[in-house]
Design a protein around this motif. Structure first.
Motif, PDB file in Angstrom:
ATOM      1  N   ILE A 179      69.656   2.082  15.462  1.00 40.39           N
ATOM      2  CA  ILE A 179      68.521   2.926  15.093  1.00 40.39           C
ATOM      3  C   ILE A 179      67.998   2.432  13.763  1.00 40.39           C
ATOM      4  N   LYS A 180      66.722   2.153  13.724  1.00 42.12           N
ATOM      5  CA  LYS A 180      66.072   1.684  12.507  1.00 42.12           C
ATOM      6  C   LYS A 180      65.410   2.899  11.855  1.00 42.12           C
ATOM      7  N   ALA A 181      65.925   3.318  10.717  1.00 41.22           N
ATOM      8  CA  ALA A 181      65.389   4.490  10.027  1.00 41.22           C
ATOM      9  C   ALA A 181      64.314   4.064   9.029  1.00 41.22           C
ATOM     10  N   ARG A 182      63.209   4.802   9.036  1.00 39.96           N
ATOM     11  CA  ARG A 182      62.128   4.562   8.083  1.00 39.96           C
ATOM     12  C   ARG A 182      61.808   5.878   7.395  1.00 39.96           C
ATOM     13  N   ASN A 183      62.757   6.377   6.633  1.00 46.13           N
ATOM     14  CA  ASN A 183      62.584   7.679   6.007  1.00 46.13           C
ATOM     15  C   ASN A 183      61.733   7.623   4.752  1.00 46.13           C
ATOM     16  N   SER A 184      61.634   6.482   4.113  1.00 44.63           N
ATOM     17  CA  SER A 184      60.890   6.418   2.866  1.00 44.63           C
ATOM     18  C   SER A 184      60.144   5.095   2.757  1.00 44.63           C
ATOM     19  N   ASP A 185      59.250   5.067   1.803  1.00 46.71           N
ATOM     20  CA  ASP A 185      58.489   3.844   1.548  1.00 46.71           C
ATOM     21  C   ASP A 185      59.397   2.794   0.910  1.00 46.71           C
ATOM     22  N   PRO A 186      58.995   1.527   0.992  1.00 48.64           N
ATOM     23  CA  PRO A 186      59.798   0.477   0.344  1.00 48.64           C
ATOM     24  C   PRO A 186      59.796   0.667  -1.174  1.00 48.64           C
ATOM     25  N   ASN A 187      60.847   0.189  -1.820  1.00 45.64           N
ATOM     26  CA  ASN A 187      60.943   0.350  -3.266  1.00 45.64           C
ATOM     27  C   ASN A 187      60.106  -0.710  -3.999  1.00 45.64           C
ATOM     28  N   LYS A 188      59.997  -0.536  -5.316  1.00 43.12           N
ATOM     29  CA  LYS A 188      59.177  -1.418  -6.138  1.00 43.12           C
ATOM     30  C   LYS A 188      59.675  -2.860  -6.084  1.00 43.12           C
ATOM     31  N   LYS A 189      60.967  -3.049  -6.043  1.00 41.95           N
ATOM     32  CA  LYS A 189      61.525  -4.407  -5.993  1.00 41.95           C
ATOM     33  C   LYS A 189      61.042  -5.141  -4.740  1.00 41.95           C
ATOM     34  N   PHE A 190      61.044  -4.453  -3.616  1.00 45.70           N
ATOM     35  CA  PHE A 190      60.564  -5.057  -2.370  1.00 45.70           C
ATOM     36  C   PHE A 190      59.072  -5.370  -2.459  1.00 45.70           C
ATOM     37  N   LEU A 191      58.283  -4.438  -2.976  1.00 47.25           N
ATOM     38  CA  LEU A 191      56.835  -4.655  -3.078  1.00 47.25           C
ATOM     39  C   LEU A 191      56.517  -5.801  -4.047  1.00 47.25           C
ATOM     40  N   ASP A 192      57.272  -5.908  -5.132  1.00 50.55           N
ATOM     41  CA  ASP A 192      57.093  -7.034  -6.059  1.00 50.55           C
ATOM     42  C   ASP A 192      57.402  -8.358  -5.367  1.00 50.55           C
ATOM     43  N   HIS A 193      58.436  -8.348  -4.543  1.00 51.18           N
ATOM     44  CA  HIS A 193      58.805  -9.560  -3.792  1.00 51.18           C
ATOM     45  C   HIS A 193      57.688  -9.940  -2.811  1.00 51.18           C
ATOM     46  N   VAL A 194      57.118  -8.956  -2.140  1.00 49.42           N
ATOM     47  CA  VAL A 194      56.008  -9.213  -1.211  1.00 49.42           C
ATOM     48  C   VAL A 194      54.837  -9.838  -1.968  1.00 49.42           C
ATOM     49  N   GLN A 195      54.522  -9.298  -3.143  1.00 52.04           N
ATOM     50  CA  GLN A 195      53.425  -9.836  -3.949  1.00 52.04           C
ATOM     51  C   GLN A 195      53.702 -11.284  -4.365  1.00 52.04           C
ATOM     52  N   LEU A 196      54.926 -11.549  -4.774  1.00 51.10           N
ATOM     53  CA  LEU A 196      55.298 -12.901  -5.204  1.00 51.10           C
ATOM     54  C   LEU A 196      55.176 -13.897  -4.048  1.00 51.10           C
ATOM     55  N   GLN A 197      55.672 -13.509  -2.882  1.00 45.07           N
ATOM     56  CA  GLN A 197      55.587 -14.382  -1.709  1.00 45.07           C
ATOM     57  C   GLN A 197      54.130 -14.596  -1.302  1.00 45.07           C
ATOM     58  N   ALA A 198      53.331 -13.546  -1.340  1.00 42.91           N
ATOM     59  CA  ALA A 198      51.915 -13.657  -0.977  1.00 42.91           C
ATOM     60  C   ALA A 198      51.182 -14.588  -1.947  1.00 42.91           C
ATOM     61  N   LYS A 199      51.520 -14.494  -3.227  1.00 46.23           N
ATOM     62  CA  LYS A 199      50.894 -15.361  -4.226  1.00 46.23           C
ATOM     63  C   LYS A 199      51.252 -16.830  -3.966  1.00 46.23           C
ATOM     64  N   LYS A 200      52.508 -17.085  -3.636  1.00 47.96           N
ATOM     65  CA  LYS A 200      52.942 -18.456  -3.344  1.00 47.96           C
ATOM     66  C   LYS A 200      52.238 -18.981  -2.092  1.00 47.96           C
ATOM     67  N   MET A 201      52.107 -18.145  -1.082  1.00 45.30           N
ATOM     68  CA  MET A 201      51.399 -18.558   0.139  1.00 45.30           C
ATOM     69  C   MET A 201      49.934 -18.858  -0.168  1.00 45.30           C
ATOM     70  N   ALA A 202      49.330 -18.041  -1.038  1.00 41.33           N
ATOM     71  CA  ALA A 202      47.933 -18.273  -1.403  1.00 41.33           C
ATOM     72  C   ALA A 202      47.770 -19.613  -2.113  1.00 41.33           C
ATOM     73  N   GLU A 203      48.722 -19.962  -2.972  1.00 40.74           N
ATOM     74  CA  GLU A 203      48.666 -21.246  -3.670  1.00 40.74           C
ATOM     75  C   GLU A 203      48.759 -22.412  -2.690  1.00 40.74           C
ATOM     76  N   LEU A 204      49.602 -22.263  -1.689  1.00 38.35           N
ATOM     77  CA  LEU A 204      49.834 -23.358  -0.751  1.00 38.35           C
ATOM     78  C   LEU A 204      48.844 -23.393   0.408  1.00 38.35           C
ATOM     79  N   LEU A 205      48.480 -22.217   0.926  1.00 35.51           N
ATOM     80  CA  LEU A 205      47.706 -22.156   2.170  1.00 35.51           C
ATOM     81  C   LEU A 205      46.362 -21.453   2.048  1.00 35.51           C
ATOM     82  N   GLY A 206      46.060 -20.904   0.893  1.00 40.20           N
ATOM     83  CA  GLY A 206      44.788 -20.214   0.706  1.00 40.20           C
ATOM     84  C   GLY A 206      44.968 -18.706   0.601  1.00 40.20           C
TER      85      GLY A 206
END
Length: 75
Positions: free
Chosen positions: A16-43
Motif C-alpha cells: 500500500i502506497k500511502a500519500r498522507n502528506s505533501d513532500p517535504n522541503k528537502k524533496f522539493l529542493d532536490h526536484v528543483q536541483l534536478q530540474a535545473k540540471k536538466m534545463a542546463e543540459l536539455l533546455g
C-alpha cells in the motif's frame, strides 16, 4: 463494496502506497536541483517537464514549483 479508507492510499501490487502528506522541503529542493540540471543540459522545457512528471501525485504543487524554477533559471 467498502468505502475507501480516510487516509489517501493506493494499493500497488501487494503493498500500500500511502500519500498522507505533501513532500517535504528537502524533496522539493532536490526536484528543483534536478530540474535545473536538466534545463542546463536539455533546455528549459525539459526541466519543466521533469517537475510536472515528478509531482504528478501532487498536482496542487506543480504551478508553484514551476514558478520557483522559472525564477531560478532567470538568475
Amino acid at each position: 463494496m467498502k468505502n475507501k479508507p480516510k487516509g489517501k492510499q493506493e494499493k500497488v501490487g501487494n503493498t500500500i502506497k500511502a500519500r498522507n502528506s505533501d513532500p517535504n522541503k528537502k524533496f522539493l529542493d532536490h526536484v528543483q536541483l534536478q530540474a535545473k540540471k536538466m534545463a542546463e543540459l536539455l533546455g528549459k522545457e525539459s526541466g519543466r517537464n521533469y517537475i510536472k512528471d515528478t509531482l504528478k501525485d501532487y498536482p496542487h504543487l506543480i504551478k508553484t514549483e514551476i514558478e520557483i524554477f522559472d525564477k531560478g533559471i532567470l538568475k
